[in-house]
Design a protein around this motif. Structure first.
Motif, PDB file in Angstrom:
ATOM      1  N   ARG A  45       0.827  -1.192   0.000  1.00 49.25           N
ATOM      2  CA  ARG A  45       0.000   0.000   0.000  1.00 49.25           C
ATOM      3  C   ARG A  45       0.871   1.254   0.000  1.00 49.25           C
ATOM      4  N   GLY A  46       0.289   2.328  -0.516  1.00 44.16           N
ATOM      5  CA  GLY A  46       0.998   3.600  -0.521  1.00 44.16           C
ATOM      6  C   GLY A  46       0.046   4.744  -0.182  1.00 44.16           C
ATOM      7  N   PHE A  47       0.593   5.790   0.447  1.00 38.97           N
ATOM      8  CA  PHE A  47      -0.220   6.929   0.880  1.00 38.97           C
ATOM      9  C   PHE A  47       0.556   8.220   0.659  1.00 38.97           C
ATOM     10  N   VAL A  48      -0.174   9.304   0.431  1.00 33.39           N
ATOM     11  CA  VAL A  48       0.414  10.646   0.347  1.00 33.39           C
ATOM     12  C   VAL A  48      -0.288  11.533   1.360  1.00 33.39           C
ATOM     13  N   TYR A  49       0.510  12.230   2.152  1.00 31.57           N
ATOM     14  CA  TYR A  49       0.009  13.224   3.104  1.00 31.57           C
ATOM     15  C   TYR A  49       0.574  14.585   2.703  1.00 31.57           C
ATOM     16  N   LEU A  50      -0.235  15.627   2.852  1.00 33.42           N
ATOM     17  CA  LEU A  50       0.226  16.989   2.591  1.00 33.42           C
ATOM     18  C   LEU A  50       0.075  17.850   3.831  1.00 33.42           C
ATOM     19  N   LEU A  51       1.021  18.767   4.002  1.00 27.49           N
ATOM     20  CA  LEU A  51       0.997  19.679   5.139  1.00 27.49           C
ATOM     21  C   LEU A  51      -0.135  20.681   4.982  1.00 27.49           C
ATOM     22  N   ASP A  52      -0.924  20.817   6.025  1.00 28.71           N
ATOM     23  CA  ASP A  52      -2.037  21.777   6.060  1.00 28.71           C
ATOM     24  C   ASP A  52      -1.991  22.478   7.404  1.00 28.71           C
ATOM     25  N   GLY A  53      -1.339  23.648   7.425  1.00 29.82           N
ATOM     26  CA  GLY A  53      -1.156  24.334   8.696  1.00 29.82           C
ATOM     27  C   GLY A  53      -0.133  23.605   9.549  1.00 29.82           C
ATOM     28  N   GLU A  54      -0.588  23.022  10.655  1.00 28.66           N
ATOM     29  CA  GLU A  54       0.318  22.316  11.563  1.00 28.66           C
ATOM     30  C   GLU A  54       0.124  20.808  11.511  1.00 28.66           C
ATOM     31  N   VAL A  55      -0.702  20.320  10.610  1.00 25.76           N
ATOM     32  CA  VAL A  55      -0.975  18.883  10.532  1.00 25.76           C
ATOM     33  C   VAL A  55      -0.779  18.386   9.108  1.00 25.76           C
ATOM     34  N   TYR A  56      -0.652  17.069   8.977  1.00 24.58           N
ATOM     35  CA  TYR A  56      -0.533  16.412   7.680  1.00 24.58           C
ATOM     36  C   TYR A  56      -1.817  15.642   7.411  1.00 24.58           C
ATOM     37  N   HIS A 113      -4.235  13.194   4.872  1.00 20.55           N
ATOM     38  CA  HIS A 113      -4.283  12.168   3.836  1.00 20.55           C
ATOM     39  C   HIS A 113      -4.945  12.752   2.589  1.00 20.55           C
ATOM     40  N   VAL A 114      -4.240  12.696   1.427  1.00 24.72           N
ATOM     41  CA  VAL A 114      -4.816  13.237   0.188  1.00 24.72           C
ATOM     42  C   VAL A 114      -4.852  12.220  -0.940  1.00 24.72           C
ATOM     43  N   ALA A 115      -4.097  11.116  -0.809  1.00 20.98           N
ATOM     44  CA  ALA A 115      -4.089  10.116  -1.877  1.00 20.98           C
ATOM     45  C   ALA A 115      -3.637   8.782  -1.305  1.00 20.98           C
ATOM     46  N   ASP A 116      -4.081   7.701  -1.945  1.00 16.55           N
ATOM     47  CA  ASP A 116      -3.660   6.380  -1.505  1.00 16.55           C
ATOM     48  C   ASP A 116      -3.763   5.396  -2.658  1.00 16.55           C
ATOM     49  N   LEU A 117      -3.065   4.285  -2.530  1.00 18.52           N
ATOM     50  CA  LEU A 117      -3.161   3.173  -3.479  1.00 18.52           C
ATOM     51  C   LEU A 117      -3.321   1.890  -2.675  1.00 18.52           C
ATOM     52  N   HIS A 118      -4.395   1.176  -2.964  1.00 19.80           N
ATOM     53  CA  HIS A 118      -4.729  -0.083  -2.265  1.00 19.80           C
ATOM     54  C   HIS A 118      -4.995   0.123  -0.781  1.00 19.80           C
ATOM     55  N   GLY A 119      -5.365   1.327  -0.404  1.00 20.80           N
ATOM     56  CA  GLY A 119      -5.707   1.573   0.997  1.00 20.80           C
ATOM     57  C   GLY A 119      -7.085   1.007   1.309  1.00 20.80           C
TER      58      GLY A 119
END
Length: 399
Positions: free
Chosen positions: A52-63, A65-71
């Motif tokens: 599985r793979g995931f992408v997190y993006l910084l939003d203010g002071e937190v990260y 979840h914006v994308a995933d594969l096989h999640g």
């Protein structure tokens, strides 16, 4: 602990193909950030033998979840509902703190990892987190999971680092595009939407520098405004002008015209530049007819208040030089040529409620509207009389 299996020629070829496909996704028009993330995860998961793979993006002071594969759906729902703060207790949080790849060969053997809810849902063992670094800030994180405690190799970590670098390029592209759109939107509040789009287009500089094109120019001018402004309060004058501009403005946009300027009680619009329109003469007349109809509603309302105002419109077609005029710090996009003067003079000849056309404009719409010949008019600034026509009948062929 990492594996140091050297990359084979087959590995190198697969990596180059993957990187090329990510760059292709980045360069697609229109730009699609979700497509870029999906492409990165597909190659990262496949080439690194992850589940599985995931992408997190910084939003203010937190990260977030914006994308995933096989999640799995429950994992994705949990991730979305629980943004992650920088902390050594989670893979994402630790990667954000260290600003370098974080490799956990077996999460059950890692003394700092403490995110039991995610572990219970995901059932992962080996984990890899790689930061997307911009100006030494982790603006995002790429995470890969394995269900078994199999370490990621140095080659795999280097590959995901390359993917993370490409993700930063995609993020910067997305940010720049958003900035351009925001600036274009702000600019459109001060110039016509067409000129705002032209300024930010690839061919904008060449067109702004100057070019020649056939256009149709429309001048509109309030009749009785001078007498009205002499007796009315300044607030009343401004109210009338605001109502007039608010009524006519949307019609200009609707018919594809380019507003050159509001000039007190008048305005100038041209068609066929910067956006080409083969029906520019017809569109100009359609806008003029719609403007007179809209103005009649305003005039009736103003009459109740004692304001007696009318609207005259002049339209002319011909060639003009188009481009940027002005000085550093204050430029306008303008049309220069006798066609502009002709439209202005025809407007001056137009009685309240009438639309006066030049001969060239009239010939372009012959048979589509009832026109009344006005004969040859002696107009200021022209050495010979000019043939003119007045629109007196309904439009025969609406667009």
């Amino acid at each position: 602990m990492t594996s140091r299996r050297p990359a084979t020629l087959e590995d190198e070829l697969a990596q180059r193909i993957a990187l090329a496909q990510v760059l292709r996704a980045i360069s697609q028009v229109p730009f699609d950030l979700d497509l870029v993330f999906r492409t990165i995860l597909e190659h990262a998961v496949r080439l690194c033998n992850a589940e599985r793979g995931f992408v997190y993006l910084l939003d203010g002071e937190v990260y977030r979840h914006v994308a995933d594969l096989h999640g799995p759906p429950d994992v994705v729902a949990f991730n979305i509902a629980n943004p992650i703060r920088p902390s050594r207790k989670t893979l994402t949080g630790r990667t954000a703190l260290e600003r370098k790849p974080v490799h956990i060969p077996d999460v059950l053997e890692d003394p700092e990892y403490d995110y039991p809810e995610a572990l219970s849902l995901g059932q992962f063992r080996a984990m890899l987190g790689v930061p997307m670094l911009r100006d030494d800030v982790a603006v995002g994180i790429i995470n890969l999971w394995r269900d078994e405690p199999r370490p990621f190799s140095d080659h795999e970590i280097e590959l995901v680092t390359l993917f993370a670098d490409q993700a930063v390029i995609a993020l910067e592209t997305s940010r720049l595009l958003a900035t351009v759109e925001r600036q274009r939107g702000e600019l459109a509040r001060f110039v016509s939407p067409q000129v705002a789009a032209l300024i930010s287009s690839p061919d904008g500089e060449a067109l702004l520098a100057g070019h020649r094109r056939e256009i149709t120019v429309v001048f509109c001018d309030l009749r009785g405004f001078t007498a009205f402004s002499e007796v009315a309060e300044p607030e009343e004058v401004l109210s009338v002008l605001r109502d007039f501009h608010a009524a006519v403005g949307p019609l200009i946009v609707e018919h594809g015209g380019t507003l050159e300027r509001f000039a007190g009680d008048g305005l100038m619009v041209f068609f066929n530049d910067p956006v080409p329109d083969p029906d520019h003469a017809r569109q100009a007349i359609r806008m003029a007819l719609a403007t007179q109809a809209r103005f009649a509603e305003l005039a009736n309302r103003w009459a109740v208040l004692g304001y007696v105002l009318g609207l005259g419109i002049g339209i002319a077609s011909g060639y003009a030089t188009m481009g940027r005029i002005g000085f550093e710090g204050r430029f306008d996009y303008a049309a220069v040529g006798s066609v502009v003067n002709l439209a202005a003079r025809l407007c001056a000849e137009a009685a309240p409620g009438s639309i006066v056309l030049s001969q060239r404009t009239a010939s372009a719409v012959e048979g589509e509207a009832e026109l009344r010949p006005l004969g040859q008019l002696s107009l200021k600034g022209f050495s010979r009389p000019m043939v003119a026509f007045e629109v007196v009948g309904p439009w025969a062929a609406p667009r």
